[in-house]
Design a protein around this motif. Structure first.
Motif, short mmCIF file in Angstrom:
data_model
loop_
_atom_site.label_atom_id
_atom_site.label_comp_id
_atom_site.label_asym_id
_atom_site.label_seq_id
_atom_site.Cartn_x
_atom_site.Cartn_y
_atom_site.Cartn_z
N GLY A 1 4.94 -7.09 30.35
CA GLY A 1 5.68 -5.84 30.45
C GLY A 1 5.31 -4.87 29.20
N ARG A 2 5.14 -5.39 27.93
CA ARG A 2 4.51 -4.52 26.99
C ARG A 2 3.22 -4.85 26.60
N VAL A 3 2.30 -4.18 26.97
CA VAL A 3 0.91 -4.59 27.08
C VAL A 3 0.10 -4.60 25.74
N VAL A 4 0.33 -3.24 25.21
CA VAL A 4 -0.41 -3.35 23.90
C VAL A 4 0.41 -2.46 22.69
N SER A 5 0.12 -2.86 21.54
CA SER A 5 0.83 -1.71 20.45
C SER A 5 -0.38 -1.12 19.85
N VAL A 6 -0.16 0.37 19.92
CA VAL A 6 -1.19 1.13 18.93
C VAL A 6 -0.79 1.56 17.85
N VAL A 7 -1.41 1.30 16.75
CA VAL A 7 -1.05 1.33 15.23
C VAL A 7 -2.13 2.49 14.56
N GLY A 8 -1.39 3.09 13.93
CA GLY A 8 -1.87 4.11 13.02
C GLY A 8 -1.50 4.25 11.48
N SER B 1 0.66 -1.18 -0.07
CA SER B 1 -0.09 0.01 -0.12
C SER B 1 0.76 1.16 -0.10
N ASP B 2 0.46 2.45 -0.66
CA ASP B 2 1.11 3.67 -0.33
C ASP B 2 0.77 4.04 1.08
N GLY B 3 1.38 4.94 1.49
CA GLY B 3 1.32 5.56 2.63
C GLY B 3 2.50 5.06 3.67
N ALA B 4 2.00 4.93 5.22
CA ALA B 4 3.07 4.45 6.07
C ALA B 4 2.17 3.95 7.48
N ALA B 5 2.86 3.53 8.44
CA ALA B 5 2.21 3.14 9.71
C ALA B 5 3.38 3.47 10.80
N VAL B 6 2.59 3.62 11.57
CA VAL B 6 3.30 3.98 13.08
C VAL B 6 2.89 2.97 13.93
N THR B 7 3.60 2.74 15.00
CA THR B 7 3.19 1.93 16.21
C THR B 7 3.67 2.39 17.21
N VAL B 8 3.10 2.57 18.45
CA VAL B 8 3.69 3.09 19.57
C VAL B 8 3.13 1.93 20.87
N VAL B 9 4.24 1.50 21.58
CA VAL B 9 3.95 0.37 22.48
C VAL B 9 3.63 1.10 23.97
N VAL B 10 2.44 0.56 24.40
CA VAL B 10 2.21 0.97 25.77
C VAL B 10 2.78 -0.03 26.94
N ALA B 11 3.54 0.29 27.87
CA ALA B 11 4.07 -0.65 28.72
C ALA B 11 3.61 -0.32 30.29
N VAL C 1 -5.60 -1.29 18.21
CA VAL C 1 -4.89 -1.79 19.24
C VAL C 1 -4.55 -3.07 19.21
N LEU C 2 -3.41 -3.45 19.11
CA LEU C 2 -2.78 -4.81 18.91
C LEU C 2 -2.48 -5.29 20.38
N HIS C 3 -2.74 -6.39 21.09
CA HIS C 3 -2.52 -6.96 22.15
C HIS C 3 -1.28 -7.74 22.28
N ALA C 4 -0.73 -7.42 23.58
CA ALA C 4 0.64 -8.28 23.78
C ALA C 4 0.71 -8.87 25.07
#
Length: 421
Positions: A369-376, A319-329, A351-354
């Motif tokens: 420790g790493r609880v979720v990854s939030v993807v945009g 896909s064109d474009g981009a993705a960013v994920t931020v981990v909530v710990a 919201v991806l679960h860990a």
């Protein structure tokens, strides 16, 4: 096709979501999974590091394809056990997984393949430590030679801190790898590998330090983004030619051919790309940004790799474009995390679960420790970053922490690949 994904992190959640978009996939199970994967796949209990148990589960569930997510099961031979049952498995043999399981083995392979990496020395005796450290200059890089979930590394200009970390590892029975420091922007490149056939995915960049501005100790990863707007468009092809393909060929020469996902972590130095590490599986959190951009069916790519037909796979489409994920710990991470805190907003989009589990009363709580990854995702990196942090605002966990600067320097144009001298 019935696909069994083995693992319990956000990486596995991302894999399950990508497989769910594949029309050829008729059933998905995740073992042992987490509270997030339970919403999109069947959950099956298993000890992921037990080769006999995983192989038996795959047989009982009538899996057509097994995808091994984490490094631990691969190093102990889970993929070998699954294949011994006659079931197609995406993941290298335990012998080939040594590329991650032993950093000394990886260094030896790279040296034989003529691949640039940091100068290094392995120390397995405390009596040799001071002399060995004296042969390196700051910043000192001290690594656990084995698996350490990304947290066995200390990079410091303080000799005493470096020595203390090395002593802790040695006291625990772990050989220590000392390395010279590699400067320059870091890149993560995932490659599907089938013997000597190599197909790259999109390059990404992850963030290992726990705090903003690359402060604090190393973690398993606090965020990532893809693609890399500052990189040469031919970067992936260059790294395949100069790094991944020679290593894959050397493993074939040693009669331990690699089949699965080979992950090269590199520094783009002024002298050219140099390998920081190899991993034998999809990386976390980079998987969470690479797979959302993949338009080609994931199951077909994994199957082609696992069955020795990667050379016949059509070119991957993105896909064109981009993705960013931020981990909530969780509070306490990367040390001992606090467990059992209620998570609100965990079922929101992106919201991806860990490290999560669902209590008997239905509440989703922290379980790692790493609880979720939030993807945009977005049309460009700035838009994707904005969307990731917007979605993160809906997630609440008492005492949790996350970085606020994931992809910020790239958005601001503050990263540039050096021109090789």
């Amino acid at each position: 096709m019935r696909v069994l994904v083995v693992g319990s992190g956000a990486r596995e959640h991302a894999i399950v979501l990508a497989l769910a978009q594949d029309p050829e996939v008729t059933a998905i199970a995740c073992a042992p999974g987490n509270a997030g994967t339970a919403a999109v796949s069947e959950q099956l209990g298993v000890a992921a590091n037990d080769p006999v148990a995983v192989a038996a589960l795959a047989r009982r569930w009538s899996a057509d394809l097994v995808v091994i997510g984490a490094e631990g099961p691969l190093v102990v031979g889970v993929a070998d056990a699954v294949r011994a049952e006659g079931i197609t498995c995406f993941g290298p043999s335990s012998s080939a997984a040594r590329i991650e399981g032993s950093k000394t083995f990886a260094k030896d392979v790279m040296a034989a393949a003529g691949v640039r990496t940091a100068a290094s020395e392995t120390v397995d005796n405390p009596a040799r430590l001071d002399a060995a450290l004296g042969r390196f200059e700051p910043p000192y890089v001290v690594k656990d030679d084995g698996l350490a979930a990304g947290k066995g590394v200390v990079v410091t200009t303080d000799y005493d801190v470096a020595r203390a970390h090395a002593c802790t590892l040695l006291d625990g029975g772990h050989p220590v790898l000392l390395e010279s420091y590699l400067d320059g922007p870091e890149v993560s490149l995932f490659c599907l590998v089938d013997g000597e056939t190599v197909v790259p995915l999109l390059p990404a960049q992850d963030f290992k330090r726990v705090g903003d501005g690359e402060s604090g100790p190393n973690t398993g990863g606090m965020g990532a983004y893809a693609p890399l707007p500052w990189a040469d468009p031919d970067l992936a092809e260059t790294l395949v030619r100069d790094v991944v393909a020679p290593v894959a060929a050397e493993l074939v020469r040693r009669d331990v051919p690699f089949s699965g996902l080979l992950y090269a972590g590199l520094a783009l130095t002024s002298s050219g790309p140099a390998v920081i590490e190899f991993n034998c599986r999809f990386g976390d959190p980079e998987t969470q940004v690479v797979l959302p951009l993949l338009r080609s069916p994931l199951a077909a790519a994994l199957c082609a790799t696992a069955t020795g037909k990667l050379a016949d796979l059509p070119s991957l489409q993105w896909s064109d474009g981009a993705a960013v994920t931020v981990v909530v710990a969780a509070e306490g991470y990367p040390g001992t995390p606090r467990l059992g805190d209620v998570i609100t907003g965990s079922e929101a989009e992106g919201v991806l679960h860990a490290g999560t589990r669902r209590r008997d009363d239905g509440a989703v709580v922290t379980a790692g420790g790493r609880v979720v990854s939030v993807v945009g995702t977005g049309a460009d990196l700035d838009e994707a970053r904005t969307e990731a942090y917007r979605r993160l605002d809906a997630v609440h966990i008492a005492g949790s922490h996350h970085r606020t600067d994931i992809a910020l320097r790239a958005v601001n144009g503050e990263i540039a690949a050096p021109t090789p001298s």
